[in-house]
Motif scaffolding. Structure first.
Motif, PDB file in Angstrom:
ATOM      1  N   GLU A  55       0.762  -1.216  -0.072  1.00 24.44           N
ATOM      2  CA  GLU A  55       0.001   0.131  -0.064  1.00 24.44           C
ATOM      3  C   GLU A  55       0.998   1.155   0.086  1.00 24.44           C
ATOM      4  OE1 GLU A  55      -3.285   0.573   2.685  1.00 24.44           O
ATOM      5  OE2 GLU A  55      -4.067  -1.456   2.179  1.00 24.44           O
ATOM      6  N   TYR A  56       0.340   2.296  -0.667  1.00 23.98           N
ATOM      7  CA  TYR A  56       1.026   3.503  -0.969  1.00 23.98           C
ATOM      8  C   TYR A  56      -0.116   4.449  -0.663  1.00 23.98           C
ATOM      9  CZ  TYR A  56       5.419   1.685  -2.929  1.00 23.98           C
ATOM     10  OH  TYR A  56       6.565   1.281  -3.163  1.00 23.98           O
ATOM     11  N   VAL A  57       0.299   5.708  -0.112  1.00 22.09           N
ATOM     12  CA  VAL A  57      -0.853   6.604  -0.158  1.00 22.09           C
ATOM     13  C   VAL A  57      -0.178   8.199  -1.033  1.00 22.09           C
ATOM     14  CG1 VAL A  57      -1.943   8.381   1.425  1.00 22.09           C
ATOM     15  CG2 VAL A  57      -1.599   6.075   2.166  1.00 22.09           C
ATOM     16  N   TRP A  58      -1.018   8.388  -1.934  1.00 20.43           N
ATOM     17  CA  TRP A  58      -0.479   9.733  -2.840  1.00 20.43           C
ATOM     18  C   TRP A  58      -1.260  10.730  -2.290  1.00 20.43           C
ATOM     19  CZ3 TRP A  58      -1.228   4.789  -4.887  1.00 20.43           C
ATOM     20  CH2 TRP A  58      -0.011   3.876  -5.045  1.00 20.43           C
ATOM     21  N   LEU A  59      -0.700  11.867  -2.617  1.00 20.44           N
ATOM     22  CA  LEU A  59      -1.420  13.204  -2.583  1.00 20.44           C
ATOM     23  C   LEU A  59      -1.484  14.037  -4.084  1.00 20.44           C
ATOM     24  CD1 LEU A  59      -2.714  15.712  -1.001  1.00 20.44           C
ATOM     25  CD2 LEU A  59      -0.314  16.239  -0.155  1.00 20.44           C
ATOM     26  N   ILE A  60      -2.449  14.545  -4.291  1.00 27.92           N
ATOM     27  CA  ILE A  60      -2.358  15.386  -5.629  1.00 27.92           C
ATOM     28  C   ILE A  60      -3.058  16.758  -5.065  1.00 27.92           C
ATOM     29  CG2 ILE A  60      -3.486  15.946  -7.628  1.00 27.92           C
ATOM     30  CD1 ILE A  60      -4.132  12.787  -7.832  1.00 27.92           C
ATOM     31  N   ALA A  61      -1.893  17.747  -5.073  1.00 25.38           N
ATOM     32  CA  ALA A  61      -2.243  19.074  -4.824  1.00 25.38           C
ATOM     33  C   ALA A  61      -2.662  19.936  -6.101  1.00 25.38           C
ATOM     34  CB  ALA A  61      -0.806  19.743  -4.539  1.00 25.38           C
ATOM     35  N   SER A  81      -1.876  -2.215   4.778  1.00 24.96           N
ATOM     36  CA  SER A  81      -1.861  -1.267   5.400  1.00 24.96           C
ATOM     37  C   SER A  81      -1.112  -0.034   4.937  1.00 24.96           C
ATOM     38  CB  SER A  81      -1.969  -1.315   6.818  1.00 24.96           C
ATOM     39  OG  SER A  81      -0.750  -1.630   7.538  1.00 24.96           O
ATOM     40  N   ALA A  82      -1.199   1.264   5.131  1.00 26.97           N
ATOM     41  CA  ALA A  82      -0.330   2.195   5.108  1.00 26.97           C
ATOM     42  C   ALA A  82      -0.731   3.546   6.069  1.00 26.97           C
ATOM     43  CB  ALA A  82      -0.116   2.831   3.655  1.00 26.97           C
ATOM     44  N   HIS A  83      -0.003   4.034   6.753  1.00 23.56           N
ATOM     45  CA  HIS A  83      -0.234   5.143   7.777  1.00 23.56           C
ATOM     46  C   HIS A  83      -0.390   6.470   7.043  1.00 23.56           C
ATOM     47  CE1 HIS A  83      -0.559   7.139  11.193  1.00 23.56           C
ATOM     48  NE2 HIS A  83       0.376   7.950  11.159  1.00 23.56           N
ATOM     49  N   ILE A  84      -1.548   7.058   7.259  1.00 23.80           N
ATOM     50  CA  ILE A  84      -1.815   8.634   6.780  1.00 23.80           C
ATOM     51  C   ILE A  84      -1.705   9.282   7.903  1.00 23.80           C
ATOM     52  CG2 ILE A  84      -3.186   9.854   5.333  1.00 23.80           C
ATOM     53  CD1 ILE A  84      -4.662   7.774   4.126  1.00 23.80           C
ATOM     54  N   ALA A  85      -0.784  10.325   7.991  1.00 28.45           N
ATOM     55  CA  ALA A  85      -0.397  11.417   8.898  1.00 28.45           C
ATOM     56  C   ALA A  85      -1.253  12.561   8.129  1.00 28.45           C
ATOM     57  CB  ALA A  85       0.644  11.437   9.501  1.00 28.45           C
ATOM     58  N   PHE A 101      -7.415  19.450  -2.948  1.00 30.76           N
ATOM     59  CA  PHE A 101      -6.405  18.338  -3.123  1.00 30.76           C
ATOM     60  C   PHE A 101      -7.166  17.066  -3.079  1.00 30.76           C
ATOM     61  CE2 PHE A 101      -7.433  19.109   1.506  1.00 30.76           C
ATOM     62  CZ  PHE A 101      -7.158  17.663   2.117  1.00 30.76           C
ATOM     63  N   ILE A 102      -6.635  15.952  -3.485  1.00 27.97           N
ATOM     64  CA  ILE A 102      -7.200  14.669  -3.466  1.00 27.97           C
ATOM     65  C   ILE A 102      -6.200  13.620  -2.846  1.00 27.97           C
ATOM     66  CG2 ILE A 102      -7.980  12.730  -4.969  1.00 27.97           C
ATOM     67  CD1 ILE A 102      -8.613  14.867  -7.038  1.00 27.97           C
ATOM     68  N   VAL A 103      -6.848  12.724  -1.994  1.00 24.87           N
ATOM     69  CA  VAL A 103      -5.891  11.663  -1.635  1.00 24.87           C
ATOM     70  C   VAL A 103      -6.176  10.273  -2.055  1.00 24.87           C
ATOM     71  CG1 VAL A 103      -5.297  10.537   0.792  1.00 24.87           C
ATOM     72  CG2 VAL A 103      -5.407  12.861   0.752  1.00 24.87           C
ATOM     73  N   ALA A 104      -5.220   9.633  -2.446  1.00 26.60           N
ATOM     74  CA  ALA A 104      -5.468   8.386  -2.973  1.00 26.60           C
ATOM     75  C   ALA A 104      -4.409   7.285  -2.431  1.00 26.60           C
ATOM     76  CB  ALA A 104      -5.258   8.327  -4.513  1.00 26.60           C
ATOM     77  N   HIS A 105      -5.043   5.917  -2.320  1.00 21.99           N
ATOM     78  CA  HIS A 105      -4.122   4.925  -1.880  1.00 21.99           C
ATOM     79  C   HIS A 105      -4.684   3.720  -2.588  1.00 21.99           C
ATOM     80  CE1 HIS A 105      -7.338   3.918   1.220  1.00 21.99           C
ATOM     81  NE2 HIS A 105      -6.536   2.778   1.151  1.00 21.99           N
ATOM     82  N   ASN A 106      -3.683   2.755  -2.642  1.00 19.39           N
ATOM     83  CA  ASN A 106      -4.082   1.477  -3.459  1.00 19.39           C
ATOM     84  C   ASN A 106      -4.321   0.335  -2.439  1.00 19.39           C
ATOM     85  OD1 ASN A 106      -1.195   1.483  -2.602  1.00 19.39           O
ATOM     86  ND2 ASN A 106      -1.083  -0.206  -4.084  1.00 19.39           N
ATOM     87  N   HIS A 107      -5.018  -0.715  -2.996  1.00 20.75           N
ATOM     88  CA  HIS A 107      -5.434  -1.728  -2.328  1.00 20.75           C
ATOM     89  C   HIS A 107      -4.799  -2.924  -3.036  1.00 20.75           C
ATOM     90  CE1 HIS A 107      -9.079  -0.635   0.683  1.00 20.75           C
ATOM     91  NE2 HIS A 107      -7.708  -0.115   0.882  1.00 20.75           N
ATOM     92  N   PRO A 108      -3.545  -3.607  -2.815  1.00 21.84           N
ATOM     93  CA  PRO A 108      -2.954  -4.684  -3.543  1.00 21.84           C
ATOM     94  C   PRO A 108      -3.794  -5.980  -3.791  1.00 21.84           C
ATOM     95  CG  PRO A 108      -1.522  -3.708  -1.906  1.00 21.84           C
ATOM     96  CD  PRO A 108      -2.605  -2.946  -1.689  1.00 21.84           C
ATOM     97  N   SER A 109      -4.568  -6.073  -2.625  1.00 19.15           N
ATOM     98  CA  SER A 109      -5.722  -7.040  -2.976  1.00 19.15           C
ATOM     99  C   SER A 109      -6.548  -6.951  -4.248  1.00 19.15           C
ATOM    100  CB  SER A 109      -6.529  -7.361  -1.578  1.00 19.15           C
ATOM    101  OG  SER A 109      -7.493  -6.248  -1.676  1.00 19.15           O
ATOM    102  N   GLY A 110      -6.893  -5.824  -4.563  1.00 20.07           N
ATOM    103  CA  GLY A 110      -7.437  -5.338  -5.522  1.00 20.07           C
ATOM    104  C   GLY A 110      -9.176  -5.120  -5.259  1.00 20.07           C
ATOM    105  N   VAL A 140      -9.525   8.465  -3.006  1.00 22.32           N
ATOM    106  CA  VAL A 140      -9.820   7.518  -3.953  1.00 22.32           C
ATOM    107  C   VAL A 140      -8.931   6.250  -3.585  1.00 22.32           C
ATOM    108  CG1 VAL A 140      -9.412   6.740  -6.373  1.00 22.32           C
ATOM    109  CG2 VAL A 140     -10.177   9.373  -5.936  1.00 22.32           C
ATOM    110  N   ILE A 141      -9.584   5.134  -3.729  1.00 22.76           N
ATOM    111  CA  ILE A 141      -8.772   3.768  -3.412  1.00 22.76           C
ATOM    112  C   ILE A 141      -8.860   3.022  -5.095  1.00 22.76           C
ATOM    113  CG2 ILE A 141      -8.948   1.634  -2.250  1.00 22.76           C
ATOM    114  CD1 ILE A 141     -10.761   2.839  -0.267  1.00 22.76           C
ATOM    115  N   LEU A 142      -7.496   2.586  -5.168  1.00 24.43           N
ATOM    116  CA  LEU A 142      -7.369   1.964  -6.549  1.00 24.43           C
ATOM    117  C   LEU A 142      -7.070   0.600  -6.307  1.00 24.43           C
ATOM    118  CD1 LEU A 142      -4.438   4.446  -7.664  1.00 24.43           C
ATOM    119  CD2 LEU A 142      -6.862   4.528  -8.293  1.00 24.43           C
TER     120      LEU A 142
END
Length: 151
Positions: A55-61, A81-85, A101-110, A140-142
């Motif tokens: 899991e990664y968490v990304w930010l789009i400003a 899991s990935a921690h978002i502070a 802004f938009i926050v997004a992260h992935n779920h490797p499980s799909g 957004v969850i990918l």
């Protein structure tokens, strides 16, 4: 559309500074980042987001026209899991002058079903954004599909 990827480092004076890592042409995205599909396209172009094994968490400003001012990797976690502070999100947003802004992260499980923690963190980020006058557009969850927690 040309998008810049940034990191945040400690400058010589001990303060956080933006450091440009790279820029990529995301020509297939027209207009602003205004839907979850464009978030997926942008993050796949910049980070290969849909293919990550952890899991990664990304930010789009974004600016007021929903044009990206920068994209950031905010967190890198484990397979589930990935921690978002919130602090790490808002430092980046304020440094680049974002208004939205938009926050997004992935779920490797799909499976893009949001966890309780995903929902709680979305509410926490939203509350923080309101306090400082920024517009939180989406979380957004990918995965095998794309899921929007806010729209």
């Amino acid at each position: 559309m040309r998008v810049t990827k940034y990191s945040v480092e400690i400058g010589d004076d001990g303060r956080n500074v933006l450091v440009k890592e790279s820029a990529r042409n995301c020509g297939e995205i027209s207009g602003g980042i205004d839907c979850k599909e464009k978030v997926k396209t942008l993050l796949d172009t910049m980070f290969r987001a849909s293919y990550q094994a952890e899991e990664y968490v990304w930010l789009i400003a974004l600016n007021t026209k929903l044009k990206p001012l920068g994209v950031f990797e905010v967190s890198h976690g484990t397979v589930d899991s990935a921690h978002i502070a919130p602090r790490e999100i808002f430092v980046r947003l304020l440094l680049c002058g974002a208004t939205e802004f938009i926050v997004a992260h992935n779920h490797p499980s799909g499976d893009t079903t949001p966890s309780d923690e995903d929902i709680n963190m979305t509410m926490r980020i939203s509350e923080c954004a309101k306090l400082i006058g920024l517009r939180f557009l989406d979380h957004v969850i990918l995965g095998e599909s794309v899921f929007s927690l806010c729209n």
